[in-house]
Design an enzyme around this catalytic site. Structure first.
Site, short mmCIF file in Angstrom:
data_model
loop_
_atom_site.label_atom_id
_atom_site.label_comp_id
_atom_site.label_asym_id
_atom_site.label_seq_id
_atom_site.Cartn_x
_atom_site.Cartn_y
_atom_site.Cartn_z
N GLY A 31 4.41 -4.09 -3.85
CA GLY A 31 5.18 -4.84 -2.87
C GLY A 31 4.95 -4.41 -1.45
O GLY A 31 5.88 -4.44 -0.63
N ASN A 32 3.70 -4.08 -1.09
CA ASN A 32 3.42 -3.64 0.27
C ASN A 32 1.92 -3.67 0.49
O ASN A 32 1.14 -3.73 -0.47
CB ASN A 32 3.96 -2.23 0.50
CG ASN A 32 4.21 -1.93 1.96
OD1 ASN A 32 3.85 -2.71 2.84
ND2 ASN A 32 4.81 -0.78 2.24
N HIS A 69 -3.72 -5.68 0.10
CA HIS A 69 -2.30 -5.97 -0.11
C HIS A 69 -2.06 -5.95 -1.62
O HIS A 69 -2.65 -6.74 -2.36
CB HIS A 69 -1.92 -7.33 0.47
CG HIS A 69 -0.47 -7.66 0.27
ND1 HIS A 69 0.49 -7.40 1.23
CD2 HIS A 69 0.20 -8.19 -0.78
CE1 HIS A 69 1.67 -7.77 0.78
NE2 HIS A 69 1.52 -8.26 -0.44
N CYS A 70 -1.18 -5.05 -2.06
CA CYS A 70 -0.95 -4.88 -3.50
C CYS A 70 0.42 -5.47 -3.85
O CYS A 70 1.45 -4.91 -3.47
CB CYS A 70 -0.99 -3.40 -3.87
SG CYS A 70 -0.76 -3.11 -5.64
N PRO A 71 0.47 -6.59 -4.56
CA PRO A 71 1.78 -7.15 -4.93
C PRO A 71 2.53 -6.28 -5.93
O PRO A 71 3.76 -6.34 -5.99
CB PRO A 71 1.41 -8.51 -5.53
CG PRO A 71 -0.01 -8.36 -6.00
CD PRO A 71 -0.66 -7.42 -5.04
#
Length: 402
Positions: free
Chosen positions: A174-175, A169-171
């Site tokens: 944003g996804n 999960h890559c902030p």
């Protein structure tokens, strides 16, 4: 007469994702860091185009702003495609399917003396094992989605979804990064590396040309924006280059970040554990990961919910369709019983869910997953495996890497 409001599936989506443009776009539940990423890239490039490009176009070449604009547009398109698309979310099991799976697990674990009443509703085993190219792979049961996750899938605690070929999960985007948007994430990271190096080189060249004869101090006073752009790019380019190199390694070995961190295919106690998903060489792995067929989305987020599929919803969302319950509902069409898999055929030869691979028996009451995983038909190379530890008769699994 006023028509009844249509309820779309994204409005009652069980995960935590946020939807935009009537369900056409989706992001993580907290896209604030993604907005920060957009602001950093756009503001830095705006200073570059406003101050560096006019100077370098006159003193060096008109191709400088053209190259910068091409890199910027390519990077932004890859970022938006990564951030606003379905990463490969696997739909949750319907209530009927989850109940059938739990009932089957309770009946299969009763032992020789028969299953008691208290055992019939117990949860399924936490994991089962299949063979992929002769290598054992564990399929873990997700107690949130009520299904056995397919190989390489994992549950994202932030988005509250199971994602196929979950990478991380890559902030910053944003996804989640998964099966359906990994290639765009990789393209974004690599193109951002080139963009950062290009903008940094242009800012340094601008300052160097300004400093000729007047000194560095005069150049900084004449173009402070170039100094700011150079500092931002210098501080960020190292992490971006490192990330691009790391994901190049992952793509060349056909691994995910999740698998690399866990050491899923590392040598343990002197025993090698090769990656069963590898194509054999780096070029074939990169081609499959980055250029292979793109799996279709399985969640149909803009589809319309009707009464006959209301049971697919979690209990907390059933009230959304309460006004529609007053109108007469069409009689549900009974689903045909699935054909039993023979010893030489796979249970998913005609599509279906992963959960069906572990349901014993082939009676008419067998529940099927609400969504068919059509991505299994995209890879021409089938992988045969055998389910271990499942209650009931032996079930053969035919899984395709895609």
């Amino acid at each position: 007469m006023a028509s009844r409001r249509v309820t779309r599936k994204w409005e009652v989506f069980a995960g935590r994702n946020r939807f935009w443009c009537d369900g056409r776009l989706m992001t993580a539940p907290h896209p604030g860091v993604f907005v920060l990423t957009l602001a950093l890239i756009c503001s830095t490039c705006a200073l570059h185009f406003a101050f560096d490009c006019p100077f370098l176009a006159a003193r060096v070449s008109p191709a400088v702003p053209v190259a910068g604009a091409a890199l910027f547009l390519f990077t932004m398109s890859a970022l938006l495609r990564t951030a606003l698309s379905d990463p490969g979310i696997i739909p949750r099991a319907a209530a009927a399917e989850a109940a059938a799976l739990e009932a089957g697990a309770g009946a299969g674990g009763g032992g020789g003396g028969g299953a008691g009443a208290g055992e019939a509703g117990r949860p399924p085993p936490r994991a089962r094992e299949v063979l992929v190219r002769g290598r054992p792979v564990k399929l873990k049961y997700c107690f949130t989605c009520k299904m056995f996750r397919p190989p390489r899938a994992s549950h994202c605690s932030l988005c509250d979804n199971c994602v196929d070929r979950f990478d991380h999960h890559c902030p910053w985007v944003g996804n989640c990064v998964g099966k359906r948007n990994y290639r765009y994430f990789y393209t974004f990271v690599v193109s951002l590396s080139f963009l950062a190096v290009f903008v940094f080189a242009c800012a340094v060249a601008h300052l160097a040309l300004e400093a000729r004869g007047a000194g560095l101090g005069a150049a900084l006073r004449a173009s402070p924006a170039s100094a700011l752009v150079a500092a931002v790019c210098f501080l960020s380019v190292w992490s971006v280059l490192g990330l691009a190199g790391f994901h190049t390694y992952l793509a060349s070995t056909d691994q995910t970040t999740n698998e690399d961190i866990k050491g899923s295919f590392s040598t343990r106690r002197g025993v090698s554990n090769p990656n069963p998903y590898s194509r054999g060489n780096a070029c074939a792995n990169c081609w499959h990961v980055l250029c292979g067929p793109l799996a279709p989305s399985l969640i149909d987020r803009r589809g319309v919910f009707t009464i006959d599929v209301k049971d697919e919803l979690p209990a907390s969302f059933a009230r959304v369709l309460a006004p529609a319950a007053a109108s007469p509902a069409p009689a549900p069409v009974p689903a045909p019983a699935p054909a039993p898999a023979s010893a030489g055929e796979g249970a998913l030869a005609g599509g279906g869910s992963y959960t069906n691979l572990f349901e014993a028996g082939d009676g008419p009451g067998l529940a099927r997953h609400a969504y068919a995983n059509r991505s299994l038909d995209l890879d021409p190379v089938p992988l045969h495996g055998e389910c271990r530890g499942a209650p009931g008769p032996r079930i053969v699994l035919q899984h395709r890497i895609s």
